[in-house]
Scaffold this active site. Structure first.
Site, mmCIF file in Angstrom:
data_model
loop_
_atom_site.group_PDB
_atom_site.id
_atom_site.type_symbol
_atom_site.label_atom_id
_atom_site.label_comp_id
_atom_site.label_asym_id
_atom_site.label_seq_id
_atom_site.Cartn_x
_atom_site.Cartn_y
_atom_site.Cartn_z
ATOM 1 N N LYS A 246 -13.013 2.351 -2.118
ATOM 2 C CA LYS A 246 -13.944 2.614 -1.016
ATOM 3 C C LYS A 246 -15.118 3.458 -1.524
ATOM 4 O O LYS A 246 -16.272 3.201 -1.223
ATOM 5 C CB LYS A 246 -13.241 3.391 0.106
ATOM 6 C CG LYS A 246 -12.413 2.542 1.080
ATOM 7 C CD LYS A 246 -11.876 3.422 2.226
ATOM 8 C CE LYS A 246 -11.002 2.646 3.201
ATOM 9 N NZ LYS A 246 -10.450 3.449 4.283
ATOM 10 N N GLU B 203 0.818 -1.208 0.000
ATOM 11 C CA GLU B 203 0.000 0.000 0.000
ATOM 12 C C GLU B 203 0.860 1.269 0.000
ATOM 13 O O GLU B 203 0.442 2.313 -0.491
ATOM 14 C CB GLU B 203 -0.916 -0.023 1.232
ATOM 15 C CG GLU B 203 -2.278 0.567 0.943
ATOM 16 C CD GLU B 203 -3.292 0.247 2.024
ATOM 17 O OE1 GLU B 203 -3.797 -0.889 2.034
ATOM 18 O OE2 GLU B 203 -3.582 1.132 2.846
ATOM 19 N N HIS C 21 7.787 -26.629 0.293
ATOM 20 C CA HIS C 21 7.104 -27.746 -0.354
ATOM 21 C C HIS C 21 5.879 -27.265 -1.115
ATOM 22 O O HIS C 21 4.982 -28.044 -1.419
ATOM 23 C CB HIS C 21 6.731 -28.795 0.704
ATOM 24 C CG HIS C 21 7.942 -29.288 1.439
ATOM 25 N ND1 HIS C 21 8.690 -30.356 0.999
ATOM 26 C CD2 HIS C 21 8.583 -28.798 2.532
ATOM 27 C CE1 HIS C 21 9.728 -30.519 1.808
ATOM 28 N NE2 HIS C 21 9.687 -29.581 2.750
HETATM 29 O O1 PA5 Z 1 -3.001 1.567 5.867
HETATM 30 C C1 PA5 Z 1 -4.075 2.055 5.612
HETATM 31 O O2 PA5 Z 1 -4.267 3.288 5.620
HETATM 32 C C2 PA5 Z 1 -5.268 1.180 5.296
HETATM 33 O O3 PA5 Z 1 -4.923 -0.143 5.118
HETATM 34 C C3 PA5 Z 1 -6.279 1.276 6.414
HETATM 35 O O4 PA5 Z 1 -5.728 0.790 7.581
HETATM 36 C C4 PA5 Z 1 -7.561 0.487 6.082
HETATM 37 O O5 PA5 Z 1 -8.077 0.881 4.849
HETATM 38 C C5 PA5 Z 1 -8.586 0.723 7.171
HETATM 39 O O6 PA5 Z 1 -8.807 2.097 7.311
HETATM 40 P P1 PA5 Z 1 -9.316 2.749 8.644
HETATM 41 O O7 PA5 Z 1 -8.322 2.464 9.714
HETATM 42 O O8 PA5 Z 1 -9.434 4.189 8.327
HETATM 43 O O9 PA5 Z 1 -10.638 2.114 8.943
#
Ligand code: PA5
Length: 479
Positions: free
Chosen positions: A448, A305, A334
């Site tokens: 989202k 990410e 394996h």
């Molecule tokens: O790292 C990130 O920003 C995302 O993976 C969020 O953790 C994930 O989308 C969940 O978002 P939030 O913590 O705002 O609910």
């Protein structure tokens, strides 16, 4: 005295990073990285180092400074003590960065079958469940298991608006009301979210729920050392102060301006060179120990990410990123290893080794006359694990596949804290070297928004229409 205050113990617990099998002397000119190539990155690193210090002092990089917040652990521990007498189940409602850290810490630092232990064996701490999804069957199965009266739910969301987490919140809120009535329900919910933004903070304030704050500029995947990860960890009896101390130890090592002595700079340079020069599009994390599997999964989200970005900081389309994968040693030898050895040379490997496992399991000498078994007798599972890892690294190297090895002297909060800090900082520095923003996630936000549109949320009609406009299925392609 806390053991992390003892310098001989901390020295013994220092995480080691061996990058020999990434380098030219061992891998050769074609597959290895040369010191000359690394040296060329020094001015860039110098530049980033200066900016980093400034950003840190302005409070803009809380993931680097949060291990130094000494007020957090006592606050969390006090909360845990207050709930310990009645809580038998602690349930994290959250997803992605709001769930993976808690899972990783528990996998690494609690008993492998923690939830199956008796309460006495858990030292009175509750069981931990981390939802990390909205699969209706999975969620129902969890609810079937829980006695609500003895359960504390922790809603974790940085944005305070993620559809998955907020849906779970709605279900649990309703359940608590029905099962416990208005008077009791508040005791069963604790919210972890942004100090100001988002509907979850609004609800926490307006309805006086117990809550913890996630610092404003701290994104989900960098938040494990805030209340996001520390509260669930402390609820299972994990020593969160030692975890923070471990992170501070690595922070100290990562202060060094020289990339030759700074583990995060060094690893980030090797990562970008393996990606850009050696064209390694895939990074495989191979933990040799079940306890580190969750750390691998946590890292995958952090890496994917943070670095997977369409645009660079100048707004140019770059489609950047290296795909992270976790493969567990020896299990996945394996399953995946044949491909890693003889498939495309597009992978770079990070091995995670454990120098001293908590226990020693000797292998009995039962068949001295059968060589197929006799060679095992007298060794231990511990030695077998080490031998498997070494053999895998070396055979990969023989096939021109680069790898580095991170060795944890033991698994404990101090070493895990070091690993977390190292990986967070490496990821951030790598993003900076790549010229992208490692702290945002516009691609996730896009998805989202479209999901909001499909559920009829006002203000997201355009995203819904745009999505539908490309979806013109042809029956011919549906079998
Ligand atoms: O790292 C990130 O920003 C995302 O993976 C969020 O953790 C994930 O989308 C969940 O978002 P939030 O913590 O705002 O609910």
């Amino acid at each position: 005295m806390k053991r992390w205050l003892d310098s001989s113990w901390t020295q013994e617990m220092r995480v080691e990073i061996d990058t020999n099998l990434m380098m030219v002397p061992m891998l050769g000119e074609k597959e290895g990285i040369s010191e000359k190539d690394i040296e060329k990155l020094q001015p860039l690193i110098q530049n980033i180092h200066g900016q980093l210090e400034e950003e840190k002092s302005q409070g803009r990089l809380p993931f680097l400074t949060i291990p130094f917040d000494l007020s957090l652990a006592p606050q969390i521990k006090k909360f845990v003590q207050g709930t310990k007498p009645w809580v038998e189940n602690f349930v994290v409602l959250g997803i992605g960065g709001s769930a993976l850290g808690a899972k990783a810490l528990q996998t690494a630092l609690s008993h492998p079958h923690y939830n199956l232990l008796s309460k006495t064996m858990r030292k009175g701490f509750p069981r931990l469940f981390v939802t990390d999804n909205v699969d209706p069957d999975g969620f129902k199965a969890l609810l079937d298991l829980l006695e609500v009266r003895k359960t504390l739910f922790n809603v974790i969301s940085k944005s305070g608006g993620t559809a998955e987490t907020m849906s779970q919140f709605l279900i649990i809120r309703d359940l608590l009301k029905k099962k416990l009535g208005n008077r009791k329900e508040k005791e069963h919910l604790v919210i972890t979210t942004d100090p100001v933004q988002g509907v979850l903070r609004k609800i926490a304030e307006e309805e006086s729920f117990q809550s913890f704050e996630i610092p404003s500029l701290l994104g989900g995947r960098f938040s494990v050392l805030s209340a996001v990860g520390l509260l669930p960890a402390a609820m299972c009896g994990i020593d969160i102060e030692e975890l923070q101390a471990g992170a501070r130890e690595m922070a100290g090592r990562c202060q060094n301006p020289s990339l030759w002595e700074n583990p995060a700079y060094w690893c980030a340079c090797l990562s970008i060179l393996s990606y850009r020069h050696l064209k390694k599009n895939i990074r495989v994390i191979m933990p040799y120990g079940d306890s580190l599997k969750g750390m691998g999964e946590w890292f995958c989200q952090l890496w994917a990410e943070s670095l997977g970005k369409r645009y660079n900081l100048k707004g140019r389309e770059v489609w950047n990123g290296q795909t992270p994968v976790t493969a567990l040693g020896a299990t996945d030898q394996h399953s995946q290893l044949q491909l890693y050895m003889e498939g495309p040379g597009d992978k770079v490997f990070s091995f995670l080794g454990i120098k001293n496992f908590a226990g020693l399991i000797p292998l009995p000498k039962l068949y001295p006359k059968m060589e197929e078994l006799a060679y095992l007798g007298g060794h231990s599972l511990n030695q077998l694990m080490q031998a498997e890892m070494k053999a895998t690294r070396l055979t990969l190297a023989q096939n021109g596949r680069p790898s580095l090895l991170i060795t944890l002297p033991k698994i404990n909060p101090y070493t895990i804290g070091q690993l977390i800090f190292l990986w967070e900082m490496e990821t951030y520095i790598c993003g900076r070297l790549m010229g992208i923003n490692p702290l945002n996630q516009p691609g996730v936000e896009e998805g989202k928004k479209m999901a909001y549109a499909f559920l009829g949320r006002k203000g997201f009609e355009r995203e819904g229409k745009e999505g539908e406009s490309i979806f013109k299925p042809n029956k011919k392609y549906i079998l």
